[in-house]
Motif scaffolding. Structure first.
Motif, PDB file in Angstrom:
ATOM      1  N   VAL A  20     -94.224  39.001 -38.902  1.00  0.00           N
ATOM      2  CA  VAL A  20     -93.743  39.735 -37.728  1.00  0.00           C
ATOM      3  C   VAL A  20     -93.555  38.779 -36.557  1.00  0.00           C
ATOM      4  CG1 VAL A  20     -94.408  41.438 -35.975  1.00  0.00           C
ATOM      5  CG2 VAL A  20     -94.639  41.997 -38.402  1.00  0.00           C
ATOM      6  N   TRP A  21     -94.556  37.945 -36.318  1.00  0.00           N
ATOM      7  CA  TRP A  21     -94.448  37.004 -35.200  1.00  0.00           C
ATOM      8  C   TRP A  21     -93.329  35.990 -35.413  1.00  0.00           C
ATOM      9  CZ3 TRP A  21     -95.977  38.035 -30.620  1.00  0.00           C
ATOM     10  CH2 TRP A  21     -97.071  38.893 -30.420  1.00  0.00           C
ATOM     11  N   HIS A  22     -93.120  35.554 -36.636  1.00  0.00           N
ATOM     12  CA  HIS A  22     -92.019  34.623 -36.903  1.00  0.00           C
ATOM     13  C   HIS A  22     -90.672  35.286 -36.594  1.00  0.00           C
ATOM     14  CE1 HIS A  22     -93.859  30.948 -38.328  1.00  0.00           C
ATOM     15  NE2 HIS A  22     -94.730  31.684 -38.996  1.00  0.00           N
ATOM     16  N   CYS A  23     -90.544  36.566 -36.890  1.00  0.00           N
ATOM     17  CA  CYS A  23     -89.312  37.293 -36.551  1.00  0.00           C
ATOM     18  C   CYS A  23     -89.118  37.329 -35.036  1.00  0.00           C
ATOM     19  CB  CYS A  23     -89.364  38.720 -37.090  1.00  0.00           C
ATOM     20  SG  CYS A  23     -89.072  38.877 -38.845  1.00  0.00           S
ATOM     21  N   VAL A  24     -90.183  37.617 -34.310  1.00  0.00           N
ATOM     22  CA  VAL A  24     -90.105  37.659 -32.851  1.00  0.00           C
ATOM     23  C   VAL A  24     -89.690  36.289 -32.311  1.00  0.00           C
ATOM     24  CG1 VAL A  24     -91.462  37.924 -30.722  1.00  0.00           C
ATOM     25  CG2 VAL A  24     -91.751  39.557 -32.605  1.00  0.00           C
ATOM     26  N   PHE A  25     -90.403  35.252 -32.738  1.00  0.00           N
ATOM     27  CA  PHE A  25     -90.114  33.908 -32.231  1.00  0.00           C
ATOM     28  C   PHE A  25     -88.706  33.448 -32.606  1.00  0.00           C
ATOM     29  CE2 PHE A  25     -94.921  33.081 -32.635  1.00  0.00           C
ATOM     30  CZ  PHE A  25     -95.160  33.656 -31.399  1.00  0.00           C
ATOM     31  N   SER A  26     -88.254  33.768 -33.806  1.00  0.00           N
ATOM     32  CA  SER A  26     -86.920  33.326 -34.215  1.00  0.00           C
ATOM     33  C   SER A  26     -85.829  33.954 -33.356  1.00  0.00           C
ATOM     34  CB  SER A  26     -86.674  33.619 -35.698  1.00  0.00           C
ATOM     35  OG  SER A  26     -86.523  35.004 -35.920  1.00  0.00           O
ATOM     36  N   ARG A  27     -86.064  35.153 -32.863  1.00  0.00           N
ATOM     37  CA  ARG A  27     -85.087  35.807 -31.994  1.00  0.00           C
ATOM     38  C   ARG A  27     -85.109  35.249 -30.580  1.00  0.00           C
ATOM     39  NH1 ARG A  27     -80.909  37.519 -34.301  1.00  0.00           N
ATOM     40  NH2 ARG A  27     -81.285  39.176 -35.734  1.00  0.00           N
ATOM     41  N   PHE A  28     -86.304  34.937 -30.080  1.00  0.00           N
ATOM     42  CA  PHE A  28     -86.409  34.573 -28.671  1.00  0.00           C
ATOM     43  C   PHE A  28     -86.418  33.074 -28.402  1.00  0.00           C
ATOM     44  CE2 PHE A  28     -87.793  38.976 -28.722  1.00  0.00           C
ATOM     45  CZ  PHE A  28     -86.922  39.485 -27.758  1.00  0.00           C
ATOM     46  N   ASN A  29     -86.681  32.249 -29.405  1.00  0.00           N
ATOM     47  CA  ASN A  29     -86.613  30.799 -29.202  1.00  0.00           C
ATOM     48  C   ASN A  29     -85.247  30.357 -28.663  1.00  0.00           C
ATOM     49  OD1 ASN A  29     -89.250  30.131 -29.830  1.00  0.00           O
ATOM     50  ND2 ASN A  29     -88.787  29.435 -31.894  1.00  0.00           N
ATOM     51  N   PRO A  30     -84.136  30.836 -29.242  1.00  0.00           N
ATOM     52  CA  PRO A  30     -82.832  30.410 -28.713  1.00  0.00           C
ATOM     53  C   PRO A  30     -82.563  30.931 -27.296  1.00  0.00           C
ATOM     54  CG  PRO A  30     -82.581  31.311 -30.923  1.00  0.00           C
ATOM     55  CD  PRO A  30     -83.979  31.620 -30.485  1.00  0.00           C
ATOM     56  N   LEU A  31     -83.141  32.046 -26.941  1.00  0.00           N
ATOM     57  CA  LEU A  31     -82.877  32.666 -25.653  1.00  0.00           C
ATOM     58  C   LEU A  31     -83.712  32.049 -24.526  1.00  0.00           C
ATOM     59  CD1 LEU A  31     -81.392  34.950 -24.115  1.00  0.00           C
ATOM     60  CD2 LEU A  31     -83.356  36.402 -24.625  1.00  0.00           C
ATOM     61  N   ILE A  32     -85.028  31.914 -24.746  1.00  0.00           N
ATOM     62  CA  ILE A  32     -85.897  31.417 -23.674  1.00  0.00           C
ATOM     63  C   ILE A  32     -86.546  30.076 -24.008  1.00  0.00           C
ATOM     64  CG2 ILE A  32     -86.328  33.718 -22.766  1.00  0.00           C
ATOM     65  CD1 ILE A  32     -89.112  33.618 -24.080  1.00  0.00           C
ATOM     66  N   GLY A  33     -86.350  29.614 -25.227  1.00  0.00           N
ATOM     67  CA  GLY A  33     -86.882  28.311 -25.627  1.00  0.00           C
ATOM     68  C   GLY A  33     -88.246  28.416 -26.280  1.00  0.00           C
ATOM     69  N   PRO A  34     -88.546  27.478 -27.184  1.00  0.00           N
ATOM     70  CA  PRO A  34     -89.814  27.524 -27.913  1.00  0.00           C
ATOM     71  C   PRO A  34     -91.038  27.349 -27.011  1.00  0.00           C
ATOM     72  CG  PRO A  34     -88.522  25.594 -28.556  1.00  0.00           C
ATOM     73  CD  PRO A  34     -87.677  26.415 -27.642  1.00  0.00           C
ATOM     74  N   VAL A  35     -90.918  26.575 -25.955  1.00  0.00           N
ATOM     75  CA  VAL A  35     -92.066  26.393 -25.052  1.00  0.00           C
ATOM     76  C   VAL A  35     -92.391  27.716 -24.358  1.00  0.00           C
ATOM     77  CG1 VAL A  35     -92.882  25.204 -22.975  1.00  0.00           C
ATOM     78  CG2 VAL A  35     -91.668  23.925 -24.742  1.00  0.00           C
ATOM     79  N   SER A  36     -91.364  28.426 -23.933  1.00  0.00           N
ATOM     80  CA  SER A  36     -91.584  29.714 -23.259  1.00  0.00           C
ATOM     81  C   SER A  36     -92.108  30.775 -24.215  1.00  0.00           C
ATOM     82  CB  SER A  36     -90.292  30.195 -22.597  1.00  0.00           C
ATOM     83  OG  SER A  36     -89.942  29.322 -21.548  1.00  0.00           O
ATOM     84  N   THR A  37     -91.606  30.793 -25.458  1.00  0.00           N
ATOM     85  CA  THR A  37     -92.121  31.785 -26.407  1.00  0.00           C
ATOM     86  C   THR A  37     -93.602  31.545 -26.670  1.00  0.00           C
ATOM     87  OG1 THR A  37     -91.392  30.505 -28.327  1.00  0.00           O
ATOM     88  CG2 THR A  37     -89.908  32.234 -27.555  1.00  0.00           C
ATOM     89  N   GLN A  38     -94.001  30.276 -26.785  1.00  0.00           N
ATOM     90  CA  GLN A  38     -95.415  29.947 -26.994  1.00  0.00           C
ATOM     91  C   GLN A  38     -96.248  30.255 -25.746  1.00  0.00           C
ATOM     92  OE1 GLN A  38     -97.248  28.745 -29.800  1.00  0.00           O
ATOM     93  NE2 GLN A  38     -95.400  29.483 -30.791  1.00  0.00           N
ATOM     94  N   ALA A  39     -95.690  29.993 -24.570  1.00  0.00           N
ATOM     95  CA  ALA A  39     -96.417  30.270 -23.327  1.00  0.00           C
ATOM     96  C   ALA A  39     -96.664  31.769 -23.168  1.00  0.00           C
ATOM     97  CB  ALA A  39     -95.655  29.724 -22.130  1.00  0.00           C
ATOM     98  N   LEU A  40     -95.656  32.570 -23.495  1.00  0.00           N
ATOM     99  CA  LEU A  40     -95.847  34.022 -23.443  1.00  0.00           C
ATOM    100  C   LEU A  40     -96.890  34.476 -24.455  1.00  0.00           C
ATOM    101  CD1 LEU A  40     -92.241  35.458 -23.034  1.00  0.00           C
ATOM    102  CD2 LEU A  40     -94.096  35.540 -21.382  1.00  0.00           C
ATOM    103  N   PHE A  41     -96.860  33.874 -25.626  1.00  0.00           N
ATOM    104  CA  PHE A  41     -97.837  34.233 -26.643  1.00  0.00           C
ATOM    105  C   PHE A  41     -99.246  33.839 -26.182  1.00  0.00           C
ATOM    106  CE2 PHE A  41    -100.300  33.629 -30.520  1.00  0.00           C
ATOM    107  CZ  PHE A  41    -100.137  34.879 -31.089  1.00  0.00           C
ATOM    108  N   ALA A  42     -99.394  32.656 -25.616  1.00  0.00           N
ATOM    109  CA  ALA A  42    -100.700  32.203 -25.114  1.00  0.00           C
ATOM    110  C   ALA A  42    -101.200  33.148 -24.025  1.00  0.00           C
ATOM    111  CB  ALA A  42    -100.606  30.772 -24.594  1.00  0.00           C
ATOM    112  N   ARG A  43    -100.293  33.620 -23.179  1.00  0.00           N
ATOM    113  CA  ARG A  43    -100.684  34.579 -22.129  1.00  0.00           C
ATOM    114  C   ARG A  43    -101.168  35.876 -22.741  1.00  0.00           C
ATOM    115  NH1 ARG A  43    -101.479  36.348 -17.434  1.00  0.00           N
ATOM    116  NH2 ARG A  43    -100.384  38.055 -16.423  1.00  0.00           N
TER     117      ARG A  43
END
Length: 121
Positions: A20-43
């Motif tokens: 599930v998380w890989h699906c989420v990240f694969s959609r949003f990495n191109p939009l907001i970038g991998p650093v931002s997807t990880q930062a949101l997840f860490a938050r």
């Protein structure tokens, strides 16, 4: 999206949560970038540490870049009900934070495209 945490109506699994998380990240990495997807997840992790003490605690800024990998390691061996509750809470928080960042409409469209209703879990 959260129904995919419990494949075929069975108990929640660590593998299903990772998918599930890989699906989420694969959609949003191109939009907001991998650093931002990880930062949101860490938050999201930080906001739920008190409710789920087995989640990674107090990640350093360096660890935040690998928040998901650290989290995935904590899933192994957790009871199904704990996996389900924690991942539902994290997904809700992540989605809310994402909507605050890019707008509700865009976040909803991207989440729907990541989890189409006719797609098998």
């Amino acid at each position: 999206m959260t129904e995919r945490l419990s494949p075929n109506g069975g108990p929640a699994t660590a593998d299903a949560a990772v998918k599930v998380w890989h699906c989420v990240f694969s959609r949003f990495n191109p939009l907001i970038g991998p650093v931002s997807t990880q930062a949101l997840f860490a938050r999201a992790l930080a906001l739920h540490q008190h409710a789920f003490p087995w989640l990674p605690q107090a990640l350093t800024p360096e660890q935040s870049r690998q928040a998901f990998d650290i989290f995935a390691g904590t899933l192994v061996g957790q009871p199904a009900d704990a996996l389900l509750a924690a991942n539902r809470a994290l997904l809700e928080t992540y989605s809310t934070e994402l909507a605050d960042l890019i707008g509700t409409r865009l976040a909803t469209q991207f989440l729907r495209s990541a989890f189409p209703p006719d797609d098998a879990p």
